[in-house]
Design a protein around this motif. Structure first.
Motif, short mmCIF file in Angstrom:
data_model
loop_
_atom_site.label_atom_id
_atom_site.label_comp_id
_atom_site.label_asym_id
_atom_site.label_seq_id
_atom_site.Cartn_x
_atom_site.Cartn_y
_atom_site.Cartn_z
N LEU A 142 35.09 6.40 39.32
CA LEU A 142 33.83 6.20 39.02
C LEU A 142 33.11 6.74 40.40
O LEU A 142 32.20 7.44 40.23
N ARG A 143 33.49 6.05 41.49
CA ARG A 143 32.86 6.51 42.79
C ARG A 143 33.03 8.03 43.18
O ARG A 143 32.15 8.44 43.72
N TYR A 144 34.16 8.71 42.68
CA TYR A 144 34.13 9.96 43.21
C TYR A 144 33.94 10.97 41.96
O TYR A 144 34.56 12.11 41.99
N ALA A 145 33.33 10.57 40.74
CA ALA A 145 33.15 11.43 39.57
C ALA A 145 32.54 12.81 39.97
O ALA A 145 33.24 13.82 39.39
N ASP A 146 31.69 12.93 41.13
CA ASP A 146 31.32 14.30 41.17
C ASP A 146 32.31 15.42 41.80
O ASP A 146 32.10 16.74 41.43
N VAL A 147 33.31 14.83 42.48
CA VAL A 147 34.37 15.87 42.89
C VAL A 147 35.63 15.68 42.29
O VAL A 147 36.38 16.57 42.52
N VAL A 193 34.58 11.24 33.39
CA VAL A 193 34.99 9.93 33.80
C VAL A 193 34.56 8.91 33.03
O VAL A 193 33.38 8.74 32.50
N ARG A 194 35.60 7.88 32.34
CA ARG A 194 35.08 6.99 31.51
C ARG A 194 34.88 5.62 32.21
O ARG A 194 35.33 5.36 33.37
N ASP A 195 33.78 5.00 31.81
CA ASP A 195 33.04 3.66 32.47
C ASP A 195 34.25 2.68 32.21
O ASP A 195 34.40 1.59 33.40
N MET A 196 35.43 2.61 31.35
CA MET A 196 36.07 1.44 31.03
C MET A 196 37.40 2.07 30.74
O MET A 196 37.78 3.15 30.16
N PRO A 197 38.63 1.33 31.23
CA PRO A 197 38.50 -0.03 32.41
C PRO A 197 38.25 0.44 33.82
O PRO A 197 38.83 1.59 34.08
N ARG A 198 37.48 -0.28 34.22
CA ARG A 198 37.10 -0.06 35.77
C ARG A 198 38.16 -0.72 36.82
O ARG A 198 38.39 -0.21 37.64
N TYR A 199 38.43 -2.21 36.48
CA TYR A 199 39.26 -2.59 37.22
C TYR A 199 40.73 -3.19 36.49
O TYR A 199 40.49 -3.29 35.33
N PRO A 200 41.56 -3.51 37.26
CA PRO A 200 42.85 -4.07 36.45
C PRO A 200 42.58 -5.26 35.57
O PRO A 200 42.24 -6.03 36.03
N PRO A 201 42.73 -5.18 34.20
CA PRO A 201 42.52 -6.15 33.18
C PRO A 201 43.78 -7.18 33.29
O PRO A 201 45.15 -6.64 33.47
N ALA A 202 43.46 -8.44 33.22
CA ALA A 202 44.52 -9.44 33.26
C ALA A 202 45.66 -9.28 32.05
O ALA A 202 46.75 -9.34 32.17
#
Lengths: 347, 222
Positions: B162-167, B172-181
């Protein structure tokens, strides 16, 4: 609780220390050091130290519990150095302390590393007469403190305005081609030298400096003076008398440290001086402090060298004072504070 | 069997209690996004999820921890906490790659998602990355500048993507963003069920410490 059983965790620099005390009695002092990994860099590399703490934590804990012959379930509290120190290194110890505290359902005390260097002396010499003046000298700190009540009230009197005393030992050792850390090899080399052979400067001892910096230290100018002297010899193609340089440098450091520490005792009407930190292992500092203090009827307390350098027993010793004094434990969101002020004994 | 699940390899501080039987069910989960507070927030989160799951530490059968890669200081908080808990409770600790948990969530549960790049922020304008298809890792983990990656993937996920979507040059999909439990627990579940031996939790650093050996001392006189 008169004689609490406390486990202490120390990870503020390059030593992973876990100590266990019962009141004033030392039961275990397990230390894993990463100093050899830092030697080739000429100083402690924070990331190398942090990685080593993570690897050493569980084995060091096992060693401490086994040496003391206790289980974690037996202890009354877990104390941990919360600062000052290297941020990433502190955080390994603080997180470990919380993990152990959660698992064993124990209170955790985040404590000040410098106050712990004072507290460790109680393991060797018993309860500290208060108030006392403490001189703390290591690779990262050089401070004078007034200790009114070790569990509650520590007042900074002065500190270094540039390099720590131990840092000056490291830098001068490097100039002389001696290994890191510089304290022990300079102490050894100095025994073969003449402390009066070279007149090195005594920082912040001139009348004009004493007005504003009576209890502060400065070792940066001394380090530069040693470098200039050594370079002049080298340029002239003459051999550098390592023993004389080491002895004269060490004398300059110990002269200022002891003079200012004893001046602080007399200014505050205090008759006990405690010396702690890695530089307190220096043989000349111990001898000179004792010799000079005798003239004023001041008692010098210096723990044995193993307890002067960073260790977990010092943290446990301070934790035991806090528990005995009925001080409330820290919260589980206790942070590591790399710049924790001297006035904060616990968080 | 109840397991405690921890991950501190991304700005998300994750703690959860999961039940591992034939299936894996997350009973309580706390995710707090704060890149600078792992040391403060993890232990209270553990306390909270245990309470919410109606469990106490002695009820736990294992601790599962994300091994990174991730920024070192935060990553170590999770691993040393997990090691201390497992050691004291005398239960096994199991490590799971943090990117693998994201890859599991992105490609492991639904068929035919195609190849997906999983990326988390490595700071210094770099990402930690790996490529997954049908829950399997095909490349990585590694650390690189996002613009320098040439990958044949359908999409990218994760905080770093998400942070570097432009390069990155891929959707880029929004989810999952962080490692899920749930992903961390699912990937450790076979070991939990088999009561596999405890593991030493070795972080995936992927970078050497920044340290240079000094040269000769600089002269102070000229």
């Amino acid at each position: 609780m008169v004689e609490p059983l406390v486990l202490g965790i120390e990870t503020s620099c390059d030593e992973t220390g876990i100590g266990i005390v019962r009141g004033y009695t030392l039961l275990a002092d397990a230390v894993a050091s990463s100093v050899d990994e830092h030697a080739r860099f000429g100083g402690v590399v924070p990331e190398v130290a942090s990685r080593a703490h993570l690897e050493a934590m569980v084995p060091t804990m096992h060693r401490a519990l086994s040496d003391a012959g206790v289980a974690l379930s037996d202890v009354d509290a877990i104390a941990v150095t919360a600062g000052p120190g290297l941020a990433g290194a502190l955080l390994v110890g603080v997180a470990a302390a919380k993990g152990y505290a959660l698992a064993a359902d124990k209170p955790v005390y985040g404590v000040n590393h410098l106050a712990a260097h004072v507290a460790v002396d109680t393991l060797e010499h018993g309860p500290l007469p208060e108030p006392a003046v403490a001189l703390l000298v290591s690779g990262g700190h050089s401070s004078l403190l007034l200790v009114d009540d070790l569990s509650r009230d520590v007042v900074p009197l002065g500190s270094t305005i540039d390099d720590a005393a131990g840092e000056a030992f490291d830098k001068v050792a490097r100039l002389l081609g001696l290994p890191f850390p510089g304290g022990p090899p300079i102490d050894r080399a100095a025994r073969e030298g003449d402390p009066d052979a070279i007149a090195f400067p005594r920082g912040l001892t001139a009348a004009k400096d004493l007005a504003a910096h009576r209890f502060d230290f400065s070792f940066s100018g001394l380090k530069t003076a040693v470098a200039r002297w050594v370079e002049a010899r080298q340029r002239a193609g003459e051999p550098v008398p390592v023993g004389d340089v080491a002895a004269a440098f060490q004398e300059a450091v110990c002269d200022v440290l002891t003079a200012k520490a004893l001046d602080a005792c007399r200014a505050r009407g205090v008759d006990t001086l405690v010396i702690g930190g890695g530089v307190a292992a220096n043989s000349r500092l111990r001898a000179l402090a004792t010799e000079r203090a005798g003239r004023y009827g001041i008692t010098v307390r210096v723990p044995r060298p193993k307890l002067c350098t960073d260790n977990g027993a010092m943290v446990a010793a301070l934790g035991a004072r806090l528990v005995a004094a009925g001080v409330a434990p820290s919260r589980l969101d206790l942070p590591a504070d790399s710049a924790m002020p001297l006035t904060t004994v616990n968080v | 069997m109840l397991v405690l699940v921890l991950d501190t390899a991304t700005p998300a501080i994750t703690a959860a209690v999961a039940s591992v039987t034939d299936t894996v069910e997350v009973l309580a989960e706390r995710v707090t996004v704060d890149a600078r507070a792992h040391g403060e927030l993890l232990a209270p989160s553990i306390d909270a999820v245990l309470h919410e799951a109606g469990a106490t530490p002695p009820d736990l059968a294992a601790v599962v921890a994300g091994l990174g890669p991730g920024p070192f200081t935060g990553l170590r908080v999770g691993l040393v906490t997990a090691a201390a808990l497992a050691d004291t409770l005398d239960i096994p600790a199991y490590g799971v790659g943090t990117l693998d948990a994201l890859g599991w969530a992105a490609t492991g549960r639904v068929a035919a998602t195609g190849r997906v790049l999983v990326a988390t922020d490595a700071r210094r304008r770099e990402i930690y990355w790996a490529v997954y298809e049908d829950g399997k890792r095909l490349a990585g983990p590694a650390v690189d500048r996002p613009a320098e990656l040439t990958l044949d993937v359908e999409a990218a996920v994760g905080d770093g993507a998400l942070r570097y979507a432009d390069v990155l040059g891929v959707p880029v999909r929004d989810m999952p963003r962080y490692p899920p439990a749930a992903g961390l627990a699912a990937l450790a579940a076979p070991r939990v069920r088999e009561k596999a031996p405890s593991e030493q939790l070795v972080p995936l650093y992927l970078r050497r410490p920044d340290a240079v050996e000094p040269g000769a001392p600089k002269a102070v006189t000229r």
